[in-house]
Design an enzyme around this catalytic site. Structure first.
Site, mmCIF file in Angstrom:
data_model
loop_
_atom_site.group_PDB
_atom_site.id
_atom_site.type_symbol
_atom_site.label_atom_id
_atom_site.label_comp_id
_atom_site.label_asym_id
_atom_site.label_seq_id
_atom_site.Cartn_x
_atom_site.Cartn_y
_atom_site.Cartn_z
ATOM 1 N N ASP A 1 17.043 31.930 63.425
ATOM 2 C CA ASP A 1 16.361 30.790 63.119
ATOM 3 C C ASP A 1 15.626 30.604 64.582
ATOM 4 O O ASP A 1 16.446 30.161 65.451
ATOM 5 C CB ASP A 1 17.366 29.609 62.863
ATOM 6 C CG ASP A 1 16.654 28.275 62.426
ATOM 7 O OD1 ASP A 1 15.735 28.123 63.332
ATOM 8 O OD2 ASP A 1 16.904 27.753 61.560
ATOM 9 N N HIS A 2 14.313 30.606 64.602
ATOM 10 C CA HIS A 2 13.747 30.511 65.970
ATOM 11 C C HIS A 2 13.839 29.272 66.598
ATOM 12 O O HIS A 2 13.980 29.177 67.862
ATOM 13 C CB HIS A 2 12.275 31.099 65.970
ATOM 14 C CG HIS A 2 11.373 29.755 65.444
ATOM 15 N ND1 HIS A 2 11.227 29.693 64.193
ATOM 16 C CD2 HIS A 2 10.497 29.109 66.113
ATOM 17 C CE1 HIS A 2 10.207 28.636 64.042
ATOM 18 N NE2 HIS A 2 9.712 28.310 65.256
ATOM 19 N N LYS B 1 14.684 28.109 71.199
ATOM 20 C CA LYS B 1 14.033 27.013 71.745
ATOM 21 C C LYS B 1 15.002 26.563 73.173
ATOM 22 O O LYS B 1 16.037 26.041 72.580
ATOM 23 C CB LYS B 1 13.555 25.880 71.157
ATOM 24 C CG LYS B 1 12.192 26.661 70.026
ATOM 25 C CD LYS B 1 11.818 25.032 69.419
ATOM 26 C CE LYS B 1 10.934 25.509 68.089
ATOM 27 N NZ LYS B 1 9.658 26.104 68.652
ATOM 28 N N HIS C 1 15.662 24.967 60.132
ATOM 29 C CA HIS C 1 15.536 24.462 61.574
ATOM 30 C C HIS C 1 15.956 22.975 61.451
ATOM 31 O O HIS C 1 16.769 22.647 62.441
ATOM 32 C CB HIS C 1 13.833 24.180 61.826
ATOM 33 C CG HIS C 1 13.244 25.500 61.451
ATOM 34 N ND1 HIS C 1 13.956 26.675 61.819
ATOM 35 C CD2 HIS C 1 12.048 25.957 61.107
ATOM 36 C CE1 HIS C 1 12.993 27.662 61.558
ATOM 37 N NE2 HIS C 1 11.794 27.116 61.342
ATOM 38 N N LYS D 1 3.488 18.771 57.250
ATOM 39 C CA LYS D 1 2.401 19.446 57.622
ATOM 40 C C LYS D 1 1.313 18.496 57.686
ATOM 41 O O LYS D 1 1.397 17.701 56.817
ATOM 42 C CB LYS D 1 2.067 20.618 56.864
ATOM 43 C CG LYS D 1 2.947 21.564 56.579
ATOM 44 C CD LYS D 1 2.722 22.858 57.836
ATOM 45 C CE LYS D 1 3.675 24.001 57.458
ATOM 46 N NZ LYS D 1 3.756 24.886 58.546
HETATM 47 C C1 BG6 Z 1 8.351 28.419 60.658
HETATM 48 C C2 BG6 Z 1 7.722 27.869 59.300
HETATM 49 O O1 BG6 Z 1 9.760 28.587 60.450
HETATM 50 O O2 BG6 Z 1 8.096 27.292 61.544
HETATM 51 C C3 BG6 Z 1 6.441 27.254 59.586
HETATM 52 O O3 BG6 Z 1 7.871 28.733 58.272
HETATM 53 C C4 BG6 Z 1 6.348 26.417 60.721
HETATM 54 O O4 BG6 Z 1 5.854 26.698 58.399
HETATM 55 C C5 BG6 Z 1 7.066 26.839 61.977
HETATM 56 O O5 BG6 Z 1 4.992 26.100 61.094
HETATM 57 C C6 BG6 Z 1 7.191 25.834 63.157
HETATM 58 O O6 BG6 Z 1 7.812 26.439 64.149
HETATM 59 P P1 BG6 Z 1 7.457 25.832 65.696
HETATM 60 O O7 BG6 Z 1 8.009 26.479 66.280
HETATM 61 O O8 BG6 Z 1 5.958 25.851 65.892
HETATM 62 O O9 BG6 Z 1 7.846 24.358 65.414
#
Ligand code: BG6
Length: 509
Positions: free
Chosen positions: A196-197, A201, A259, A349
Site C-alpha cells: 500500500d504505497h 510516504k 489507503h 476525484k
Molecule cells: C492509487 C489509486 O492507489 O492511489 C489512484 O489507485 C490514486 O486512483 C492514487 O490516484 C493516489 O496516490 P497519491 O500518492 O497520489 O495520493
C-alpha cells in the site's frame, strides 16, 4: 523497520552479499515507468542499491534488452517525471535486462528461469524478488506457473524468494480470501509483501513518530480529549485514462479500503512494543477489528457516495454507472480509547485540490470566558497532519487579538518538512518500500489478516450501494469539495469538515 545508515554514490551499499535479482512482471506497464524504475534509479543514485542487484523486466511485449532500456529511459522522463542524467543512466542501465513472455505459460516462465540462471551466473544462493505488477485476472495462473517452474522454490540451499503484490487485493472479502489462498498455496506469509504505497510516504510514517516519539500527544490521544477525527484524501485529477478500470472499482475499493483505512489504523492503534513487523501489524489489525461493524442499512445511513458531473461521459465508463468517485463516511471504534469518537473519512476525484490531511479535532474548553466571535466558530484546537502536498504538521489554537479587548481568534503553529529539512522533494514512497522488501523488512507491508479486516468494514457498504434505487448516487461539480450530503453527515452531529489547505494563507473551507 529499517534504519538507514547515511549513504552516498561515493559510499555505495556493500557488495559482499549474494546476488539479488529483482524480476518486474508487468515491466512495460504504467507502474514500472511511473514508479518502480524511477524508485530503483533513485536508490542507486543514493548508493542504496548494491551493484549485484540485476533488474529483469518481464511482460508479454516483444522487445530486446536494448529496446527495454531505451523504453525505460524515455518512460521515466515522460511518465515518471524525473530528469535522469544520461551519464548516470548509462552506468545504471546495464543492470536492466528484458525477457518477453506470458506469465501464465509454464513454457515462457521456464524460459524466464533459464534467463535468471544466466543473469545470476548460476549462483545457487542468489535471492529473488518477484514484483507482480499484473492484472488480477492473471494472478492465479502467474503464481501457479512460477511455482510449477521452480522459480520461487526456497530451500536451505537457495537464496530467499519474496513476492511483492500490488493492489487490488480482491474486490470484496470473498475475492480477497481467494487471492490470499492462491498466494499461500505457494508462499509463506513472511515471503509476501503486499504494497500500500501510502505506508511508504514519509508523512504517513511520521504518524508513528509523532505519536510514539513524543510524550506530549499520547496522554490526550483518546476520547477524553479528542472530539472527532477527520481523514481527507482529495485528488484534483479526474479518472483520466484509467476510467475503464476505475468504473469496476470506485473510490471505496480504490482508496478507502486500503489507503484511508491504513491511515486510520495508524491514528488509532495502541503503541506497539517495537517497530518489528509483527509487533506493529498486530496493533494495526487490532485497531481495524475495533471498528464497529455496520449492517447494510447502517452503512448506507453513515456514508455518502457521489459522482462528479461528467464522469459518465468518460471513455470506458458505463453511461448508467453508479460507481462512486467520491465517498464520505462516519465510523466508530468500540474500544476503551475511542468509544464515542466519530471518525469521518472522505476521498474523491476531481475535487477542489489535491490534499491529504488528518485533522484531530479536540474538545472545546469546558467553560468559555472569552467573548464568542461568530466569524471564527467554536475555536476548537485542531492538530492537522498534512500528508501531501506541502507536508507538515499544524496546531491550531486560540490567541488574543492585539489591541481588541479580550477578542480571540485561531492561529496556527506550523511545521513544514520543506522548511525544516531543506527544499528537496521527499523521497517517493516506492523507494522506501522497494528497499524494505529487499532488506526483508515487512513492517510497512500489509499482512493478509489486515486485508481481510479492511474488507469486512467496507463490504456492507458496497452491498448497500448495489441497491441504486434506495441509495441513488449523488452529484458534485468537478473542482468542488464534494456533495452537500457529505457536509450534512457532519452537521447532523453538530460538526463541520475542518478547513483543508496548504496553510500558506490559502486555507480552503
Ligand atoms: C492509487 C489509486 O492507489 O492511489 C489512484 O489507485 C490514486 O486512483 C492514487 O490516484 C493516489 O496516490 P497519491 O500518492 O497520489 O495520493
Amino acid at each position: 523497520m529499517t534504519m538507514y545508515a547515511p549513504a552516498s554514490p561515493e559510499h555505495p551499499a556493500a557488495t559482499d552479499d549474494p546476488i539479488t535479482t529483482i524480476v518486474i512482471a508487468g515491466a512495460t506497464g504504467d507502474l514500472a515507468q511511473r514508479k518502480l524504475l524511477p524508485a530503483l534509479y533513485h536508490l542507486w543514485i543514493k548508493g542504496r542499491l548494491a551493484p549485484n542487484v540485476p533488474i529483469v523486466g518481464f511482460s508479454r511485449a516483444k522487445m530486446s534488452t536494448d529496446e527495454f532500456r531505451e523504453f525505460m529511459w524515455r518512460g521515466i522522463q515522460e511518465i515518471g517525471g524525473i530528469e535522469p542524467n544520461r551519464d548516470q543512466w548509462e552506468a545504471f542501465a546495464p543492470r536492466l535486462s528484458y525477457f518477453g513472455g506470458d506469465l501464465g505459460s509454464t513454457d515462457d516462465v521456464g524460459a524466464l528461469g533459464k534467463h535468471l540462471d544466466e543473469t545470476e551466473a548460476g549462483d545457487p544462493h542468489a535471492n529473488r524478488l518477484f514484483y507482480l505488477s499484473i492484472t488480477p485476472a492473471i494472478f492465479e495462473p502467474a503464481v501457479s506457473s512460477l511455482d510449477a517452474c521452480g522459480l520461487v522454490e526456497e530451500t536451505p540451499d537457495t537464496g530467499w524468494r519474496r513476492v511483492v503484490v500490488e493492489k487490488p487485493f480482491g474486490r470484496d472479502l470473498a475475492t480477497a480470501n481467494a487471492l490470499n489462498r492462491t498466494i499461500h498455496n505457494v508462499f509463506r506469509e513472511e515471503q509476501v509483501y503486499r504494497i500500500d504505497h501510502y505506508l511508504g510516504k514519509e508523512t504517513v510514517q511520521n504518524l508513528l513518530v509523532l505519536r510514539f516519539a513524543n510524550a506530549i500527544f499520547e496522554p490526550i490521544w483518546n476520547r477524553n480529549y479528542v472530539d472527532n477525527v477527520q481523514i481527507t484524501v482529495a485528488e484534483s485529477v479526474d479518472v483520466g485514462e484509467r476510467a475503464g478500470y476505475y468504473d469496476q472499482f470506485g473510490v471505496v475499493r480504490d482508496m478507502i479500503q486500503n489507503h484511508l483505512l491504513q491511515v486510520l489504523a495508524l491514528v488509532t492503534m495502541e503503541p506497539p512494543v517495537t517497530l518489528e513487523a509483527d509487533s506493529l501489524r498486530n496493533k494495526k489489525v487490532e485497531a481495524l477489528r475495533a471498528i464497529r461493524p455496520w449492517t447494510a442499512s447502517e452503512a448506507a445511513r453513515n456514508a455518502v457516495r457521489a459522482q462528479y458531473v461528467g464522469y459518465r461521459d468518460a471513455h470506458g465508463v458505463d453511461p448508467h454507472s453508479a460507481t462512486p468517485t467520491y465517498a464520505a463516511m462516519r465510523l466508530y471504534l468500540d474500544n476503551w480509547r475511542w468509544q464515542g469518537v466519530p471518525f469521518y473519512l472522505r476521498s474523491g476525484k476531481a475535487m477542489a485540490q489535491k490534499s491529504s490531511e488528518i485533522a484531530i479535532e479536540f474538545r472545546a474548553p469546558p467553560h468559555r470566558i472569552f467573548p464568542a466571535n461568530p466569524m471564527w466558530g467554536p475555536l476548537a484546537n485542531i492538530l492537522t497532519l498534512r500528508l501531501q502536498p506541502d507536508e507538515g504538521v499544524h496546531l491550531r489554537f486560540a490567541a488574543k487579538l492585539p489591541d481588541q479587548g479580550m477578542a480571540v481568534r485561531p492561529v496556527d503553529m506550523d511545521f513544514y518538512y520543506g522548511t525544516e529539512f531543506g527544499s528537496e522533494e521527499l523521497p517517493e514512497a516506492y523507494e522506501r518500500l522497494l528497499s524494505d522488501a529487499l532488506d526483508g523488512d515487512a513492517s510497512l507491508f500489509i499482512r493478509s489478516d489486515h486485508i481481510e479486516e479492511a474488507w469486512k468494514i467496507v463490504d456492507p457498504l458496497l452491498e448497500a450501494w448495489e441497491d441504486s434505487i434506495s441509495h441513488p448516487v449523488q452529484w458534485y461539480e468537478p473542482g468542488s469539495w464534494g456533495p452537500e450530503t457529505a457536509d450534512a453527515l457532519l452537521s447532523q452531529d453538530g460538526r463541520a469538515w475542518a478547513p483543508v489547505g496548504d496553510r500558506h494563507g490559502r486555507i480552503n473551507d
